[in-house]
Design a protein around this motif. Structure first.
Motif, PDB file in Angstrom:
ATOM      1  N   ARG A  17      -7.651  -5.220  -4.610  1.00 44.32           N
ATOM      2  CA  ARG A  17      -8.381  -6.215  -3.833  1.00 44.32           C
ATOM      3  C   ARG A  17      -9.836  -5.783  -3.661  1.00 44.32           C
ATOM      4  O   ARG A  17     -10.754  -6.588  -3.789  1.00 44.32           O
ATOM      5  CB  ARG A  17      -7.695  -6.401  -2.482  1.00 44.32           C
TER       6      ARG A  17
ATOM      7  N   THR B  74       2.321  -9.370  -3.666  1.00 44.11           N
ATOM      8  CA  THR B  74       2.289 -10.799  -3.366  1.00 44.11           C
ATOM      9  C   THR B  74       2.015 -11.598  -4.639  1.00 44.11           C
ATOM     10  O   THR B  74       2.631 -12.637  -4.879  1.00 44.11           O
ATOM     11  CB  THR B  74       1.223 -11.087  -2.288  1.00 44.11           C
TER      12      THR B  74
ATOM     13  N   ASP C  43       8.065 -11.583   1.971  1.00 43.09           N
ATOM     14  CA  ASP C  43       6.968 -10.671   1.666  1.00 43.09           C
ATOM     15  C   ASP C  43       6.676  -9.772   2.876  1.00 43.09           C
ATOM     16  O   ASP C  43       6.731 -10.232   4.016  1.00 43.09           O
ATOM     17  CB  ASP C  43       5.728 -11.521   1.348  1.00 43.09           C
ATOM     18  N   ASP C  44       6.360  -8.536   2.613  1.00 45.67           N
ATOM     19  CA  ASP C  44       5.941  -7.602   3.669  1.00 45.67           C
ATOM     20  C   ASP C  44       6.977  -7.417   4.764  1.00 45.67           C
ATOM     21  O   ASP C  44       6.694  -7.570   5.955  1.00 45.67           O
ATOM     22  CB  ASP C  44       4.610  -8.065   4.294  1.00 45.67           C
TER      23      ASP C  44
HETATM   24 MG    MG Z   1       0.802  -8.833  -0.057  1.00 45.60          MG
END
Ligand code: MG
Ligand code: ADP
Length: 445
Positions: free
Chosen positions: A312, A152, A208-209
């Motif tokens: 993350r 992302t 995205d995704d």
């Molecule tokens: Mg993402």
């Protein structure tokens, strides 16, 4: 009453947003109030509110409506339970899509803030190329990789750069979920023409995704048409997913093969170097915020070593550490780090034994355990042996003499030499670096 309703809505969201999203973003939401067509949710941070609004706002509104509580928008109350003071209101995006990309993008997800290392260098280079906005060379660009590896981030970076450098281009970034919801609501509201027109009029489309489209047949159908129309018009398409096109189940074959027709780039799991690089860049950022903070030598290396799951989590750990240290006004020592991050560290805190390392290494190189430990000095045994020593030093708290003893009663200087040799090789020999990284992961899991 309202809470029951929310439980119910939450349950339906579980199946549409995917398990990870559900656990990270939806489950923690508590319904605070429901008045005047506004559902307010309690969230711990502003960031979370923004994220939820951006990524799931429409779906929450949609599902609330379906469950008998039509609302116009959602808002967020920031803070923990009663302590919440600041009330932030974030209007959910209108159902009818707007064409600007600005509001959807995270300001921090730029190329400047993206640390490049071996695992992501190809993805980065491809993203950079696409971000130049020149003639299309590979179409689509398909980026894939595990959770939290920067997909992302890279897509937003492309959008930021295009917006700066090629402002005349119509760039649209959208998650596959948003695509799906816009599609469904357009159908419902009989606004398919608008929908088609919007998606056919972009110069650069990023979805995205895409794995979230799995099993959603009508959405796939529409996506396929959009995709083909744009490719035929030589418009750039960028897609991300958590796995390779061929591995996305319940995705139509024709879509898979279309997705594979451009450039498919794998974002590899992070390695130590990259994690350390990211931590160092974040450290610079935090230093500006907390100029007085002292961080002890070795702390970042320790974190880069111990938190290898995804970026993350790594970022979250650092944020917590800095916030904690500045709140209590202490220096960031190794001890403070271990206390403060005990829960995160625990998950990777399995005791690893030398035997286990030796077994994994001999399996990996397809040699006998007795040869790995034994006296033979042939390179085919000596190199794996050094690697095993290196891993034993890194992943157990055994001393050099102890490690030496377990490797056929070798001297501690031999171990030291082996560790040093492998440390050098990791820098200069990418094959060895890959081997070590693979083994490290095998050992940690
Ligand atoms: Mg993402
Ligand atoms: P994904 O979409 O692959 O799940 P994200 O792009 O959301 O992952 O990245 C997760 C977090 O890690 C974000 O905060 C992002 O800024 C950060 N991140 C990922 N890769 C990098 C990188 N190479 N350099 C700096 N930050 C990164």
């Amino acid at each position: 009453m309202t809470n029951e309703l929310w439980e119910q809505v939450r349950e339906t969201l579980k199946s549409t947003v995917g398990r990870n999203n559900y656990t990270n973003w939806i489950e923690p939401l508590e319904l605070h109030s429901l008045e005047d067509g506004v559902a307010a949710f309690q969230v711990p941070t502003q960031f979370m509110g923004n994220y939820v609004s951006r990524n799931f706002g429409e779906q929450i509104i949609f599902e609330m409506g379906r469950n008998g509580a039509p609302i116009k928008r959602i808002s967020f109350v920031i803070g923990r339970s009663q302590a919440s003071k600041a009330v932030e209101t974030i209007a959910a995006k209108p159902i009818a899509p707007k064409q600007d990309t600005g509001g959807d993008l995270d300001d921090r997800f730029t190329f400047d803030h993206f640390v490049v290392g071996k695992p992501n260098e190809l993805a980065h280079a491809a993203a950079k190329r696409v971000a130049e906005g020149e003639a299309v060379t590979f179409n689509p660009l398909f980026l894939y990789g595990g959770v939290g590896l920067g997909k992302t981030h890279l897509m937003h970076a492309i959008a930021h750069e295009l917006r700066d450098k090629q402002p005349h281009l119509n760039v649209l970034y959208i998650s596959a979920e948003q695509f799906m919801y816009r599609f469904i609501t357009s159908l419902r509201d009989k606004r398919m023409m608008d929908f088609k027109q919007l998606f056919r009029s972009v110069d650069v489309l990023m979805v995205d995704d895409i794995q979230f489209m799995a099993g959603k047949e009508s959405t796939q159908e529409e996506f396929f048409h959009t995709f083909n129309a744009l490719i035929d018009a030589r418009k750039q398409i960028i897609i991300s997913a958590d796995r390779a096109p061929g591995e996305i189940r319940a995705l139509e074959e024709r879509i898979k093969s279309r997705l594979q027709s451009g450039l498919v780039v794998d974002m590899h799991p992070t390695d130590f170097e990259l994690r350390l690089g990211i931590l160092q860049s974040k450290e610079d950022y935090y230093r500006a915020q907390y100029p007085d903070l002292v961080i002890h030598e070795g702390v970042l290396e320790f974190l880069a070593h111990r938190i290898s799951s995804n970026i993350r989590v790594l970022e979250g750990a650092l944020t917590r550490l800095f916030a904690f240290a500045s709140l209590v006004g202490r220096e960031i020592t190794m001890e403070l780090t271990q206390d403060c991050l005990a829960d995160i560290l625990k998950t990777s805190d399995r005791k690893i034994t030398i035997e286990e390392i030796q077994r994994k290494v001999s399996d990996h190189y397809n040699i006998r355990l007795s040869d790995l430990i034994g006296p033979k000095r042939l390179r085919v045994y000596a190199r794996p042996r050094q690697i095993a020593m290196y891993l034993a030093k890194q992943h157990t708290n055994r001393s050099l003499p102890e490690i030496g003893r377990r490797f056929g009663k070798r001297d501690h200087t031999t171990v030291m030499h082996g560790v040093k040799r492998v440390t050098d090789l990791i820098q200069n020999d990418s094959q060895i670096a890959d081997d070590v990284e693979l083994l490290r992961r095998a050992i940690e899991h």
